[in-house]
Design a protein around this motif. Structure first.
Motif, PDB file in Angstrom:
ATOM      1  N   SER A  41       0.879  -1.277  -0.104  1.00  0.00           N
ATOM      2  CA  SER A  41       0.176   0.015   0.169  1.00  0.00           C
ATOM      3  C   SER A  41       0.757   1.315   0.127  1.00  0.00           C
ATOM      4  O   SER A  41       0.609   2.187  -0.847  1.00  0.00           O
ATOM      5  CB  SER A  41      -1.023   0.162   1.349  1.00  0.00           C
ATOM      6  N   LEU A  42       2.015   1.312   0.704  1.00  0.00           N
ATOM      7  CA  LEU A  42       2.774   2.433   0.906  1.00  0.00           C
ATOM      8  C   LEU A  42       3.512   2.596  -0.587  1.00  0.00           C
ATOM      9  O   LEU A  42       3.509   3.859  -0.998  1.00  0.00           O
ATOM     10  CB  LEU A  42       4.056   2.172   1.941  1.00  0.00           C
ATOM     11  N   LEU A  43       3.923   1.575  -1.020  1.00  0.00           N
ATOM     12  CA  LEU A  43       4.804   1.776  -2.513  1.00  0.00           C
ATOM     13  C   LEU A  43       3.575   2.102  -3.525  1.00  0.00           C
ATOM     14  O   LEU A  43       3.732   3.007  -4.382  1.00  0.00           O
ATOM     15  CB  LEU A  43       5.213   0.234  -2.540  1.00  0.00           C
ATOM     16  N   SER A  44       2.558   1.647  -3.381  1.00  0.00           N
ATOM     17  CA  SER A  44       1.447   1.896  -4.474  1.00  0.00           C
ATOM     18  C   SER A  44       1.079   3.390  -4.257  1.00  0.00           C
ATOM     19  O   SER A  44       0.994   4.109  -5.388  1.00  0.00           O
ATOM     20  CB  SER A  44       0.145   1.097  -4.141  1.00  0.00           C
ATOM     21  N   GLU A  45       0.904   3.847  -3.155  1.00  0.00           N
ATOM     22  CA  GLU A  45       0.562   5.461  -2.783  1.00  0.00           C
ATOM     23  C   GLU A  45       1.893   6.312  -3.417  1.00  0.00           C
ATOM     24  O   GLU A  45       1.364   7.484  -3.857  1.00  0.00           O
ATOM     25  CB  GLU A  45       0.603   5.585  -1.525  1.00  0.00           C
ATOM     26  N   MET A  46       3.062   5.724  -3.052  1.00  0.00           N
ATOM     27  CA  MET A  46       4.203   6.467  -3.705  1.00  0.00           C
ATOM     28  C   MET A  46       4.196   6.576  -5.231  1.00  0.00           C
ATOM     29  O   MET A  46       4.607   7.632  -5.841  1.00  0.00           O
ATOM     30  CB  MET A  46       5.403   5.984  -3.129  1.00  0.00           C
ATOM     31  N   ILE A  47       3.826   5.533  -5.900  1.00  0.00           N
ATOM     32  CA  ILE A  47       3.808   5.195  -7.099  1.00  0.00           C
ATOM     33  C   ILE A  47       2.765   6.434  -7.693  1.00  0.00           C
ATOM     34  O   ILE A  47       2.884   7.253  -8.554  1.00  0.00           O
ATOM     35  CB  ILE A  47       3.581   3.929  -7.627  1.00  0.00           C
ATOM     36  N   LYS A  52       3.051   9.733 -10.014  1.00  0.00           N
ATOM     37  CA  LYS A  52       2.312   9.674 -11.510  1.00  0.00           C
ATOM     38  C   LYS A  52       1.294  10.906 -11.518  1.00  0.00           C
ATOM     39  O   LYS A  52       1.047  11.076 -12.797  1.00  0.00           O
ATOM     40  CB  LYS A  52       1.557   8.310 -11.661  1.00  0.00           C
ATOM     41  N   TYR A  53       1.228  11.731 -10.451  1.00  0.00           N
ATOM     42  CA  TYR A  53       0.164  12.916 -10.536  1.00  0.00           C
ATOM     43  C   TYR A  53       0.663  13.627 -11.725  1.00  0.00           C
ATOM     44  O   TYR A  53      -0.391  14.406 -12.225  1.00  0.00           O
ATOM     45  CB  TYR A  53       0.275  13.879  -9.211  1.00  0.00           C
ATOM     46  N   ASP A  54       2.131  13.881 -12.046  1.00  0.00           N
ATOM     47  CA  ASP A  54       2.234  14.563 -13.461  1.00  0.00           C
ATOM     48  C   ASP A  54       2.430  13.529 -14.782  1.00  0.00           C
ATOM     49  O   ASP A  54       3.357  14.038 -15.406  1.00  0.00           O
ATOM     50  CB  ASP A  54       3.457  15.443 -13.084  1.00  0.00           C
ATOM     51  N   LYS A  55       1.576  12.879 -14.596  1.00  0.00           N
ATOM     52  CA  LYS A  55       1.758  11.673 -16.010  1.00  0.00           C
ATOM     53  C   LYS A  55       2.642  10.854 -15.889  1.00  0.00           C
ATOM     54  O   LYS A  55       2.407   9.415 -15.302  1.00  0.00           O
ATOM     55  CB  LYS A  55       1.580  12.651 -17.404  1.00  0.00           C
TER      56      LYS A  55
END
Length: 135
Positions: A9-15, A19-22
């Motif tokens: 979950s931590l890693l997924s959140e960081m990914i 990705k917020y800037d594509k």
């Protein structure tokens, strides 16, 4: 100690944050891969998470949430291209709130971040900010 579901979950959140800037830039990818290794997550699992995020799991440990927030601060500032990225700061602020961190502490970290080289808040400074608010 956090379990595998929490680590993913931590890693997924960081990914998702990266990705917020594509696109995930190479420097961000390498940073995330390093975090995956720290968390004992295999590269294959890390690669899978890039396209298949797992749902958010709230960390019970306050100190683990602080560590995760620090990782997000580092990730946001790892590429020096975003000099005044207000969207990233807002997203970081919201991630911190969702983790259950105090808005006073988050605001203080984001404010102080500007005064450090490369906007990298030293871990001890960050911990002191959250300790002060937590007590």
């Amino acid at each position: 100690m956090i379990n595998r579901v929490e680590k993913l979950s931590l890693l997924s959140e960081m990914i998702a944050f990266a990705k917020y800037d594509k696109d995930i830039k190479n420097i961000e990818y390498n940073f995330l891969l390093g975090v995956a290794k720290q968390l004992d997550i295999a590269r294959e699992d890390f690669e899978y998470l890039i396209d298949h995020p797992v749902s958010y799991t709230h960390l019970k440990s306050h100190s683990e949430r602080i560590v995760q927030f620090h990782r997000l601060v580092l990730l946001m500032n790892i590429d020096q291209e975003n000099e005044n990225n207000s969207a990233g700061v807002i997203k970081l602020y919201n991630f911190g709130l969702r983790m259950g961190l105090s808005h006073e502490s988050i605001t203080k970290v984001l404010y102080l971040m500007e005064s450090f080289p490369n906007k990298i808040v030293p871990p001890d400074v960050l911990i002191d900010i959250f300790k002060t608010q937590y007590n």
